[in-house]
Design an enzyme around this catalytic site. Structure first.
Site, PDB file in Angstrom:
ATOM      1  N   MET A 190     -37.339  36.411-120.585  1.00  0.00           N
ATOM      2  CA  MET A 190     -37.527  36.293-122.034  1.00  0.00           C
ATOM      3  C   MET A 190     -36.952  37.524-122.740  1.00  0.00           C
ATOM      4  O   MET A 190     -37.218  37.746-123.928  1.00  0.00           O
ATOM      5  CB  MET A 190     -39.004  36.119-122.372  1.00  0.00           C
ATOM      6  CG  MET A 190     -39.576  34.841-121.748  1.00  0.00           C
ATOM      7  SD  MET A 190     -41.011  34.189-122.607  1.00  0.00           S
ATOM      8  CE  MET A 190     -42.146  35.539-122.468  1.00  0.00           C
ATOM      9  N   TYR A 236     -35.862  41.618-123.678  1.00  0.00           N
ATOM     10  CA  TYR A 236     -36.443  42.939-123.879  1.00  0.00           C
ATOM     11  C   TYR A 236     -36.585  43.630-122.516  1.00  0.00           C
ATOM     12  O   TYR A 236     -37.667  43.965-122.062  1.00  0.00           O
ATOM     13  CB  TYR A 236     -37.784  42.854-124.630  1.00  0.00           C
ATOM     14  CG  TYR A 236     -38.031  44.109-125.433  1.00  0.00           C
ATOM     15  CD1 TYR A 236     -37.271  44.375-126.567  1.00  0.00           C
ATOM     16  CD2 TYR A 236     -38.972  45.038-125.042  1.00  0.00           C
ATOM     17  CE1 TYR A 236     -37.455  45.547-127.279  1.00  0.00           C
ATOM     18  CE2 TYR A 236     -39.168  46.214-125.756  1.00  0.00           C
ATOM     19  CZ  TYR A 236     -38.407  46.456-126.877  1.00  0.00           C
ATOM     20  OH  TYR A 236     -38.596  47.620-127.579  1.00  0.00           O
ATOM     21  N   GLY A 265     -38.197  46.161-114.374  1.00  0.00           N
ATOM     22  CA  GLY A 265     -38.640  44.977-113.620  1.00  0.00           C
ATOM     23  C   GLY A 265     -37.576  43.888-113.675  1.00  0.00           C
ATOM     24  O   GLY A 265     -37.196  43.308-112.644  1.00  0.00           O
ATOM     25  N   HIS A 266     -37.066  43.615-114.875  1.00  0.00           N
ATOM     26  CA  HIS A 266     -35.990  42.624-115.020  1.00  0.00           C
ATOM     27  C   HIS A 266     -34.749  43.075-114.237  1.00  0.00           C
ATOM     28  O   HIS A 266     -34.116  42.278-113.541  1.00  0.00           O
ATOM     29  CB  HIS A 266     -35.581  42.479-116.491  1.00  0.00           C
ATOM     30  CG  HIS A 266     -36.653  41.948-117.389  1.00  0.00           C
ATOM     31  ND1 HIS A 266     -37.273  42.717-118.338  1.00  0.00           N
ATOM     32  CD2 HIS A 266     -37.206  40.711-117.485  1.00  0.00           C
ATOM     33  CE1 HIS A 266     -38.151  41.986-118.997  1.00  0.00           C
ATOM     34  NE2 HIS A 266     -38.151  40.770-118.496  1.00  0.00           N
ATOM     35  N   GLN A 318     -43.167  39.425-108.800  1.00  0.00           N
ATOM     36  CA  GLN A 318     -44.550  39.294-108.322  1.00  0.00           C
ATOM     37  C   GLN A 318     -45.550  39.695-109.406  1.00  0.00           C
ATOM     38  O   GLN A 318     -46.727  39.359-109.335  1.00  0.00           O
ATOM     39  CB  GLN A 318     -44.711  40.165-107.061  1.00  0.00           C
ATOM     40  CG  GLN A 318     -46.042  40.087-106.386  1.00  0.00           C
ATOM     41  CD  GLN A 318     -46.387  38.669-105.945  1.00  0.00           C
ATOM     42  OE1 GLN A 318     -45.494  37.896-105.584  1.00  0.00           O
ATOM     43  NE2 GLN A 318     -47.649  38.306-106.009  1.00  0.00           N
ATOM     44  N   LYS A 319     -45.064  40.396-110.426  1.00  0.00           N
ATOM     45  CA  LYS A 319     -45.906  40.754-111.582  1.00  0.00           C
ATOM     46  C   LYS A 319     -46.624  39.512-112.109  1.00  0.00           C
ATOM     47  O   LYS A 319     -47.797  39.555-112.468  1.00  0.00           O
ATOM     48  CB  LYS A 319     -45.001  41.378-112.637  1.00  0.00           C
ATOM     49  CG  LYS A 319     -45.509  41.362-114.050  1.00  0.00           C
ATOM     50  CD  LYS A 319     -46.322  42.579-114.322  1.00  0.00           C
ATOM     51  CE  LYS A 319     -46.991  42.566-115.666  1.00  0.00           C
ATOM     52  NZ  LYS A 319     -46.410  41.742-116.680  1.00  0.00           N
ATOM     53  N   GLN A 324     -47.284  32.558-111.646  1.00  0.00           N
ATOM     54  CA  GLN A 324     -46.047  31.885-112.071  1.00  0.00           C
ATOM     55  C   GLN A 324     -45.147  31.571-110.873  1.00  0.00           C
ATOM     56  O   GLN A 324     -44.637  30.457-110.745  1.00  0.00           O
ATOM     57  CB  GLN A 324     -45.311  32.782-113.069  1.00  0.00           C
ATOM     58  CG  GLN A 324     -43.921  32.305-113.433  1.00  0.00           C
ATOM     59  CD  GLN A 324     -43.341  33.092-114.597  1.00  0.00           C
ATOM     60  OE1 GLN A 324     -43.609  32.786-115.746  1.00  0.00           O
ATOM     61  NE2 GLN A 324     -42.566  34.116-114.308  1.00  0.00           N
ATOM     62  N   SER A 346     -43.794  45.849-118.445  1.00  0.00           N
ATOM     63  CA  SER A 346     -43.903  44.577-119.157  1.00  0.00           C
ATOM     64  C   SER A 346     -43.277  44.761-120.532  1.00  0.00           C
ATOM     65  O   SER A 346     -43.430  45.833-121.145  1.00  0.00           O
ATOM     66  CB  SER A 346     -45.380  44.200-119.320  1.00  0.00           C
ATOM     67  OG  SER A 346     -45.511  43.194-120.315  1.00  0.00           O
ATOM     68  N   ARG A 350     -44.368  43.563-123.071  1.00  0.00           N
ATOM     69  CA  ARG A 350     -45.496  43.677-124.007  1.00  0.00           C
ATOM     70  C   ARG A 350     -46.077  45.091-124.060  1.00  0.00           C
ATOM     71  O   ARG A 350     -46.886  45.359-124.949  1.00  0.00           O
ATOM     72  CB  ARG A 350     -46.596  42.677-123.636  1.00  0.00           C
ATOM     73  CG  ARG A 350     -46.196  41.235-123.918  1.00  0.00           C
ATOM     74  CD  ARG A 350     -47.364  40.279-123.711  1.00  0.00           C
ATOM     75  NE  ARG A 350     -47.098  38.966-124.251  1.00  0.00           N
ATOM     76  CZ  ARG A 350     -46.719  37.902-123.518  1.00  0.00           C
ATOM     77  NH1 ARG A 350     -46.570  37.997-122.214  1.00  0.00           N
ATOM     78  NH2 ARG A 350     -46.488  36.742-124.101  1.00  0.00           N
TER      79      ARG A 350
END
Ligand code: AMP
Length: 281
Positions: free
Chosen positions: A30, A32, A36-37, A148-149, A153, A185, A187
């Site tokens: 998604m 941002y 991690g991405h 794995q975060k 999902q 994250s 967020r």
């Protein structure tokens, strides 16, 4: 790196990549971006000849009153970061491209979506499974990469791929954390300075639980209580759930045995964060 916005463009890119015999890796996101991405993009880069990253803030996985409109976005920065990782193409459609008017088909995965975030966010996994299914159909990847975060999902996607006989390998990659342990994250930018500091209670409480398991604790209720109390000691933290569930079925357990998932969701002000650890007894 190419950037494409339409289904026509991504399909024709995929057709030509496949006709040259390339393997394709897909990283659904998604946007941002954070490390991690990027870790997923790097893994895909190592394992596949063509790397496709999708960047789409998927409206169907947000419930009413959730942060769809506020979700952090920085397209230019994301493009730079992905291009530095050697991504071949970004697929960034508008919502109307993925859900045109008259759209009416959704994927419902069963029991595995009922606990954890499925309970706190009704309809969330229906939206996730639907968009991932559509992306897998469009990109036809050999491998698709998930963190794995978002432990539940990955399990939901694996279940869908198995149940629908889909021809893709789902790869999951470890959680990437900040130096102080907070799981990265998009967020995290919502957090105030005080909340950001308080949010380390998630990883600290998971570490405490892992230590307790290593010291021989096998009673799920005791562990859950320890974790909940530790999080409760942080005044800015408001627990959504603390659960200890079996892997891969995500069923409640009383005594830890084999691999188990310890999963947390905690609110800091308006921000809801999740984290988890897998422990083995
Ligand atoms: P998102 O953009 O938040 O939907 O995440 C896109 C992908 O990146 C998902 O597969 C996430 O599980 C994964 N991801 C997000 N945060 C992390 C992290 N801290 N470590 C590893 N993977 C992550």
């Amino acid at each position: 790196m190419k950037v494409c916005r339409s289904i026509g463009e991504i399909k024709s890119f995929v057709r030509s990549a496949k006709s040259s015999g390339n393997t394709i890796g897909l990283v659904p996101t998604m946007g941002y971006f954070h490390q991690g991405h990027l870790s997923l993009m790097r893994l895909a880069r190592q394992e596949c000849q063509i790397v496709v990253v999708s960047l789409f803030v998927n409206p169907t996985q947000f419930g009413p009153g959730e942060d769809l409109l506020d979700y952090p976005r920085d397209f230019e920065r994301d493009i730079d970061m992905a291009s530095q990782e050697g991504v071949d193409i970004i697929f960034a459609p508008e919502p109307g491209e993925m859900y045109p008017s008259g759209y009416q088909t959704y994927i419902e995965v069963g029991e595995i979506t009922t606990p954890l975030c499925g309970r706190s966010r009704p309809g969330h996994f229906r939206g996730v499974a639907t968009i991932v299914n559509k992306l897998l159909n469009l990109v036809e990847p050999d491998r698709a990469y998930f963190g794995q975060k978002d432990a539940q999902q990955v399990m939901v996607i694996k279940q869908m791929v198995r149940d629908l006989n889909m021809n893709v390998k789902i790869v999951n990659a470890p959680i990437v954390r900040e130096d102080d342990g907070l799981a990265m994250s998009s967020r995290n930018v919502y957090l105030s300075t005080a909340e950001r500091k308080a949010a380390t209670i998630l990883s600290r409480s998971l570490q405490g639980a892992e230590q307790a398991v290593n010291n021989g604790e096998t009673d799920a209720l005791t562990l859950r209580k320890q974790i909940t109390e530790k999080i409760g000691s942080e005044s800015l933290a408001d627990v959504d759930y603390v659960e200890i569930l079996s892997i891969p079925d995500l069923e409640p357990i009383q005594v830890l045995n084999g691999q188990v998932l310890i999963a947390l969701a905690v609110r800091f002000g308006k921000t809801r964060l999740i984290d988890n650890a897998i422990v083995e007894v």
